[in-house]
Structures are given as C-alpha cells and as structure tokens.
Write a protein that holds these residues in place. Sequence first.
Motif, PDB file in Angstrom:
ATOM      1  N   CYS A 252       1.888   0.953   4.985  1.00 60.36           N
ATOM      2  CA  CYS A 252       3.156   1.692   4.865  1.00 60.36           C
ATOM      3  C   CYS A 252       4.249   0.809   4.274  1.00 60.36           C
ATOM      4  O   CYS A 252       5.215   1.317   3.697  1.00 60.36           O
ATOM      5  N   PHE A 253       4.113  -0.493   4.419  1.00 59.27           N
ATOM      6  CA  PHE A 253       5.076  -1.431   3.854  1.00 59.27           C
ATOM      7  C   PHE A 253       4.565  -2.094   2.574  1.00 59.27           C
ATOM      8  O   PHE A 253       5.331  -2.302   1.638  1.00 59.27           O
ATOM      9  N   THR A 254       3.283  -2.426   2.521  1.00 57.62           N
ATOM     10  CA  THR A 254       2.766  -3.231   1.405  1.00 57.62           C
ATOM     11  C   THR A 254       2.418  -2.423   0.163  1.00 57.62           C
ATOM     12  O   THR A 254       2.155  -3.011  -0.883  1.00 57.62           O
TER      13      THR A 254
ATOM     14  N   THR B 117      21.180 -10.804   1.874  1.00 59.81           N
ATOM     15  CA  THR B 117      19.729 -10.889   1.734  1.00 59.81           C
ATOM     16  C   THR B 117      19.007 -10.051   2.785  1.00 59.81           C
ATOM     17  O   THR B 117      18.082  -9.304   2.468  1.00 59.81           O
ATOM     18  N   ALA B 118      19.416 -10.170   4.039  1.00 63.80           N
ATOM     19  CA  ALA B 118      18.740  -9.432   5.117  1.00 63.80           C
ATOM     20  C   ALA B 118      18.867  -7.924   4.911  1.00 63.80           C
ATOM     21  O   ALA B 118      17.886  -7.182   5.089  1.00 63.80           O
ATOM     22  N   THR B 119      20.040  -7.462   4.526  1.00 63.22           N
ATOM     23  CA  THR B 119      20.239  -6.025   4.311  1.00 63.22           C
ATOM     24  C   THR B 119      19.425  -5.543   3.120  1.00 63.22           C
ATOM     25  O   THR B 119      18.841  -4.450   3.159  1.00 63.22           O
ATOM     26  N   THR B 120      19.358  -6.336   2.055  1.00 66.48           N
ATOM     27  CA  THR B 120      18.554  -5.958   0.892  1.00 66.48           C
ATOM     28  C   THR B 120      17.082  -5.868   1.264  1.00 66.48           C
ATOM     29  O   THR B 120      16.389  -4.920   0.864  1.00 66.48           O
ATOM     30  N   ALA B 121      16.599  -6.829   2.046  1.00 61.42           N
ATOM     31  CA  ALA B 121      15.211  -6.774   2.510  1.00 61.42           C
ATOM     32  C   ALA B 121      14.995  -5.535   3.381  1.00 61.42           C
ATOM     33  O   ALA B 121      13.957  -4.859   3.283  1.00 61.42           O
ATOM     34  N   PHE B 122      15.979  -5.199   4.224  1.00 64.44           N
ATOM     35  CA  PHE B 122      15.886  -3.991   5.048  1.00 64.44           C
ATOM     36  C   PHE B 122      15.820  -2.741   4.181  1.00 64.44           C
ATOM     37  O   PHE B 122      15.034  -1.828   4.464  1.00 64.44           O
ATOM     38  N   ILE B 123      16.640  -2.674   3.137  1.00 63.16           N
ATOM     39  CA  ILE B 123      16.627  -1.520   2.229  1.00 63.16           C
ATOM     40  C   ILE B 123      15.229  -1.339   1.631  1.00 63.16           C
ATOM     41  O   ILE B 123      14.689  -0.229   1.602  1.00 63.16           O
ATOM     42  N   MET B 124      14.636  -2.439   1.173  1.00 61.74           N
ATOM     43  CA  MET B 124      13.297  -2.359   0.573  1.00 61.74           C
ATOM     44  C   MET B 124      12.253  -1.944   1.605  1.00 61.74           C
ATOM     45  O   MET B 124      11.414  -1.074   1.337  1.00 61.74           O
ATOM     46  N   ALA B 125      12.317  -2.530   2.803  1.00 58.86           N
ATOM     47  CA  ALA B 125      11.338  -2.198   3.847  1.00 58.86           C
ATOM     48  C   ALA B 125      11.499  -0.756   4.321  1.00 58.86           C
ATOM     49  O   ALA B 125      10.506  -0.038   4.503  1.00 58.86           O
ATOM     50  N   ALA B 126      12.736  -0.320   4.522  1.00 59.34           N
ATOM     51  CA  ALA B 126      12.981   1.055   4.973  1.00 59.34           C
ATOM     52  C   ALA B 126      12.513   2.064   3.939  1.00 59.34           C
ATOM     53  O   ALA B 126      11.886   3.077   4.273  1.00 59.34           O
ATOM     54  N   THR B 127      12.787   1.783   2.674  1.00 59.09           N
ATOM     55  CA  THR B 127      12.348   2.674   1.602  1.00 59.09           C
ATOM     56  C   THR B 127      10.827   2.758   1.574  1.00 59.09           C
ATOM     57  O   THR B 127      10.252   3.848   1.490  1.00 59.09           O
ATOM     58  N   ALA B 128      10.164   1.608   1.663  1.00 56.84           N
ATOM     59  CA  ALA B 128       8.700   1.581   1.666  1.00 56.84           C
ATOM     60  C   ALA B 128       8.139   2.385   2.835  1.00 56.84           C
ATOM     61  O   ALA B 128       7.219   3.195   2.663  1.00 56.84           O
ATOM     62  N   LEU B 129       8.698   2.180   4.027  1.00 60.76           N
ATOM     63  CA  LEU B 129       8.197   2.862   5.225  1.00 60.76           C
ATOM     64  C   LEU B 129       8.363   4.375   5.128  1.00 60.76           C
ATOM     65  O   LEU B 129       7.427   5.131   5.404  1.00 60.76           O
TER      66      LEU B 129
ATOM     67  N   VAL C 243      -0.909   3.205  -0.135  1.00 62.01           N
ATOM     68  CA  VAL C 243      -0.831   3.950   1.116  1.00 62.01           C
ATOM     69  C   VAL C 243      -1.492   5.311   0.927  1.00 62.01           C
ATOM     70  O   VAL C 243      -1.388   5.928  -0.129  1.00 62.01           O
ATOM     71  N   TYR C 244      -2.222   5.738   1.946  1.00 64.21           N
ATOM     72  CA  TYR C 244      -2.924   7.015   1.934  1.00 64.21           C
ATOM     73  C   TYR C 244      -3.208   7.380   3.381  1.00 64.21           C
ATOM     74  O   TYR C 244      -3.088   6.547   4.282  1.00 64.21           O
ATOM     75  N   ARG C 245      -3.572   8.640   3.607  1.00 60.70           N
ATOM     76  CA  ARG C 245      -3.842   9.067   4.977  1.00 60.70           C
ATOM     77  C   ARG C 245      -5.073   8.346   5.508  1.00 60.70           C
ATOM     78  O   ARG C 245      -6.126   8.332   4.878  1.00 60.70           O
ATOM     79  N   ALA C 246      -4.907   7.735   6.665  1.00 59.99           N
ATOM     80  CA  ALA C 246      -5.992   7.026   7.340  1.00 59.99           C
ATOM     81  C   ALA C 246      -5.710   7.094   8.833  1.00 59.99           C
ATOM     82  O   ALA C 246      -4.648   7.560   9.255  1.00 59.99           O
ATOM     83  N   SER C 247      -6.640   6.622   9.621  1.00 59.56           N
ATOM     84  CA  SER C 247      -6.484   6.658  11.065  1.00 59.56           C
ATOM     85  C   SER C 247      -5.230   5.899  11.496  1.00 59.56           C
ATOM     86  O   SER C 247      -5.003   4.765  11.069  1.00 59.56           O
TER      87      SER C 247
ATOM     88  N   LEU D 197      -1.066   6.133  -2.999  1.00 62.46           N
ATOM     89  CA  LEU D 197       0.196   5.805  -3.660  1.00 62.46           C
ATOM     90  C   LEU D 197       0.421   4.304  -3.665  1.00 62.46           C
ATOM     91  O   LEU D 197       0.215   3.632  -2.655  1.00 62.46           O
ATOM     92  N   LEU D 198       0.860   3.767  -4.805  1.00 53.68           N
ATOM     93  CA  LEU D 198       1.233   2.370  -4.881  1.00 53.68           C
ATOM     94  C   LEU D 198       2.332   2.191  -5.912  1.00 53.68           C
ATOM     95  O   LEU D 198       2.509   3.031  -6.795  1.00 53.68           O
ATOM     96  N   GLY D 199       3.090   1.112  -5.781  1.00 58.26           N
ATOM     97  CA  GLY D 199       4.140   0.799  -6.738  1.00 58.26           C
ATOM     98  C   GLY D 199       5.515   0.771  -6.106  1.00 58.26           C
ATOM     99  O   GLY D 199       5.748   1.357  -5.055  1.00 58.26           O
ATOM    100  N   ALA D 200       6.426   0.086  -6.798  1.00 65.07           N
ATOM    101  CA  ALA D 200       7.779  -0.133  -6.283  1.00 65.07           C
ATOM    102  C   ALA D 200       8.819   0.809  -6.871  1.00 65.07           C
ATOM    103  O   ALA D 200      10.009   0.574  -6.749  1.00 65.07           O
ATOM    104  N   SER D 201       8.389   1.906  -7.481  1.00 64.89           N
ATOM    105  CA  SER D 201       9.362   2.788  -8.126  1.00 64.89           C
ATOM    106  C   SER D 201      10.294   3.456  -7.119  1.00 64.89           C
ATOM    107  O   SER D 201      11.448   3.757  -7.446  1.00 64.89           O
TER     108      SER D 201
END
Length: 195
Positions: free
Chosen positions: A56-58, A89-101, A42-46, A116-120
């Motif tokens: 923002c998620f990937t 499972t759904a809440t864990t996936a939400f935690i990961m997605a929310a953190t990424a976003l 993720v980086y600044r882009a249009s 920026l990249l990585g799951a840290s």
Amino acid sequence: MKKKLRLSFNAPAVLTFTALCVIAQLISMLTHGESNRVLFSVYRASLLDPLTWVRCFTHVLGHAGWEHLLGNIMYILILGPMIEEKYGTATTAFIMAATALVIGIINMVFFPGVMLLGASGIVFAFILIASITIREDNTIPVTFILVAVLYLGQQIWQGLFSQDNVSQMAHIVGGAVGAVLGFLLGRAKQKRSPY
C-alpha cells in the motif's frame, strides 16, 4: 575569499524518494519485473499478508519502465522541493505516504483485478498542493480552481472515454488528497503565523 561551490541536499524527502524509485527500477530490471509484482505494486490480496500493507506504500516506488519513471520523477523534482521548503521534510514525506496509502486502499477495494504501480498519484497531489501554497486567509486561489478543473477534468474524461494502461483513479485520488492536505496545511500554517 571566494566561497567554493558545493552541492546542497536541498529536499531530503524528495531526493530520497527519487533514489528509492531508481533503486526499485534497477531491482525490477534484475528480477525481470518480479519485484514489481511482489513489492512495488498494489492489488487485492489477503489482508492477513503483511506484504499487502507494505505494498500500500511501496507501489509508488515501482514503475513499468524508465520512461514511466522519468515522467513521474521529473514532476516530483520540479514541484517537490518547493513543497518541502514550504512545509518541511517530515510533512512532505507524510504527504507522499498518505497519498500512497489512500490510493493503495482504494485500488484494493474498488479495482480488485488491477495491479497498480507508479508515482503519478503523488505527482497529482504535488500539483494540487503547489497550486495553493501561496494564498491569503479565507481565499481560494483561481489558479487552484483552474488546475483542479483542467487536470482532474482531463483525468475523468480519459477514464470514461479511453482504454489505456494509465490509472486515472490514481491521478484523481492523488489530486484530491493533495487538495485536502494543501488546504489543511495552509490553514495550520496560518494559525501558527504571528502575522
């Protein structure tokens, strides 16, 4: 009769995330890192570019190499199943997605020249959530305070005084997201509990 041993897909969100990270790393190798630039960082882009929002998620799927990937995945595989068993499972996936976003948006807004990249960030979210998964009503576990002070304090210190390629911002924000979600999820679970 003896029961046969079988494999258990015990943490679908965590195992799926792990598989996606490995696939992203293989694609990165095949494209000589180009896929990381296009999809897995993720980086600044249009803001009109749909890939900006996808990234923002990937960005949490991409890693700089196998060592980077394995370091993050080890923690996720250790902490994630406990979190997934506790919250689902759904809440864990939400935690990961929310953190990424949240990390993705903060990186774009405040660090325009940083890719920026990585799951840290997810690792730090899991660390903080794991430290508060078992608690009584209206209490703050001492383990949570120690983990927050040690992990986040270390990241702030390193961010101020070291010049490396590690994003302490992602660690700090991931930990903050984990702390907030951990308290909110714990409170919601306590309200639903009949005891």
